[in-house]
Each structure stands twice: as C-alpha cells, then as structure tokens.
Design an enzyme around this catalytic site. Structure first.
Site, PDB file in Angstrom:
ATOM      1  N   ASP A   8       0.876  -1.165   0.000  1.00 20.93           N
ATOM      2  CA  ASP A   8       0.000   0.000   0.000  1.00 20.93           C
ATOM      3  C   ASP A   8       0.917   1.219   0.000  1.00 20.93           C
ATOM      4  OD1 ASP A   8       0.964   0.215   2.596  1.00 20.93           O
ATOM      5  OD2 ASP A   8      -0.987   0.160   3.562  1.00 20.93           O
ATOM      6  N   HIS A   9       0.362   2.385   0.282  1.00 23.59           N
ATOM      7  CA  HIS A   9       1.182   3.596   0.255  1.00 23.59           C
ATOM      8  C   HIS A   9       2.377   3.517   1.209  1.00 23.59           C
ATOM      9  CE1 HIS A   9      -1.790   4.176   3.449  1.00 23.59           C
ATOM     10  NE2 HIS A   9      -0.844   4.876   4.041  1.00 23.59           N
ATOM     11  N   GLY A  73       2.469  -4.801   8.315  1.00 21.25           N
ATOM     12  CA  GLY A  73       2.372  -6.132   7.716  1.00 21.25           C
ATOM     13  C   GLY A  73       1.170  -6.915   8.210  1.00 21.25           C
ATOM     14  N   GLY A  75      -2.238  -6.121   8.500  1.00 21.84           N
ATOM     15  CA  GLY A  75      -3.414  -6.086   7.633  1.00 21.84           C
ATOM     16  C   GLY A  75      -3.165  -6.796   6.322  1.00 21.84           C
ATOM     17  N   GLU A  76      -1.966  -6.650   5.811  1.00 18.48           N
ATOM     18  CA  GLU A  76      -1.609  -7.293   4.545  1.00 18.48           C
ATOM     19  C   GLU A  76      -1.633  -8.812   4.689  1.00 18.48           C
ATOM     20  OE1 GLU A  76      -0.566  -3.174   4.700  1.00 18.48           O
ATOM     21  OE2 GLU A  76       0.087  -4.760   6.056  1.00 18.48           O
ATOM     22  N   HIS A 103       7.906 -25.026   8.531  1.00 17.91           N
ATOM     23  CA  HIS A 103       6.841 -25.595   9.361  1.00 17.91           C
ATOM     24  C   HIS A 103       5.449 -25.389   8.785  1.00 17.91           C
ATOM     25  CE1 HIS A 103       9.280 -25.805  13.368  1.00 17.91           C
ATOM     26  NE2 HIS A 103       9.933 -26.316  12.331  1.00 17.91           N
ATOM     27  N   ASN A 104       5.250 -24.302   8.043  1.00 18.39           N
ATOM     28  CA  ASN A 104       3.905 -23.948   7.591  1.00 18.39           C
ATOM     29  C   ASN A 104       3.741 -23.969   6.086  1.00 18.39           C
ATOM     30  OD1 ASN A 104       4.650 -21.739  10.044  1.00 18.39           O
ATOM     31  ND2 ASN A 104       2.983 -23.174  10.414  1.00 18.39           N
ATOM     32  N   ARG A 114       7.513  -0.422   7.800  1.00 17.24           N
ATOM     33  CA  ARG A 114       7.899   0.644   8.736  1.00 17.24           C
ATOM     34  C   ARG A 114       8.530   0.084  10.007  1.00 17.24           C
ATOM     35  NH1 ARG A 114       2.374   4.172   8.081  1.00 17.24           N
ATOM     36  NH2 ARG A 114       2.955   5.189   6.116  1.00 17.24           N
TER      37      ARG A 114
END
Length: 161
Positions: A8-9, A73, A75-76, A103-104, A114
């Site tokens: 995003d921005h 990170g 919300g993304e 593991h995943n 940021r």
C-alpha cells in the site's frame, strides 16, 4: 520462480527495491500495486490480488510465492489469508521467515515496511524465497488440516465447535 508483490502507500517506495532485488536473483516478478502514491489507498485489494495470483500459479503447477507489506504487515497478512489456499505469515526475523516455510509451507510473506530497515526486510525475503518446505509428516498433516477446515469447515477426527 514467480514472485507476486503487493503493498500500500506505506510500502510503495520499498516495493521498487523489493522487485529489483528479487528480479536480480533471477525470479519473475509481478507487481500487484499500487502504481502511484495515494495516502488514502487501501491494501486489501492489492494483497488479495497478489495472493490470488500465487494460488492460481500454484494450482497450475507454477512455482510461485508472494511478498506483501505495509506499515506493520498485519493487515496485509490478514488480507492475503482470506484467499483460499494461501498461508501468509507475518515475519519479523530471518528465523520466522525460515520457519514459515519449513513448518507452515507459507506461500506468502508479510513484512512491516515501517518496522524494519531495508536490509533486514530483504534478508527476510531472501531466507523465505530460498527455504524449501521439507514436507515433514507432522507439518504436512497440520497444513492438510488447515486446508480441510478452509474448504469444509471441519477437521476429520477433531472437534470444531
């Protein structure tokens, strides 16, 4: 490998660095936006589009991963995880990037642009992209359970209330 990138921005400037870095390693990079700075843009569509592209590629047998990032990170990662077949992991160290794959079998990495220096974030990406999923039975079983719940709302042999 095909790498799908979205932000995003908050991560727009960093996005170019990421794309150049990954491309320099020989990967095919697809940018899912944004293409210009807008302080009021919304990350969900960008991240969902990148995650959908990863899921489509993997379903087609194309080796692909995704990189999504924003201010934190969080919300993304949430947006990417709304896409069926996506296992997006928020990483904040090389160890969490490695474990996300080992593991995943995470197929999307989320990074807080940021929260880290450029060099730190690029090192997380390098570890994530270069770490294979070893397929250990216990991890594969758990990933299978997540996929089963995602598609059926149940996990055979386990009570989901």
């Amino acid at each position: 490998m095909r790498i799908h990138v979205a932000t995003d921005h908050a991560g727009l400037e960093f996005s170019q660095t990421v794309r150049e870095h990954v491309a320099a390693q020989g990967h095919e990079v697809h940018d899912h936006g944004p293409v210009e700075y807008d302080a009021l843009d919304d990350y969900p569509s960008f991240c969902i589009n990148a995650a959908r592209a990863v899921a489509r590629d993997q379903a087609a047998g194309i080796e692909a991963l995704g990189i999504v990032f924003g201010g934190s990170g969080n919300g993304e990662q949430i947006a990417a995880n709304k896409v069926q077949g996506i296992r997006a992991a928020l990483v904040w160290s090389e160890a969490t990037a490695q474990l996300a794959r080992e593991h995943n079998d995470a197929n999307v990495i989320a990074i807080g642009a940021r929260q880290h220096t450029v060099d730190e974030a690029l090192s997380f990406i390098d570890v994530f992209v270069s770490t294979p999923f070893p397929g250990d039975e216990r991890h594969a079983r758990r990933i299978g359970q997540l996929a089963e719940y995602e598609t059926t709302g149940a996990i055979a042999g386990h009570e989901i209330v």
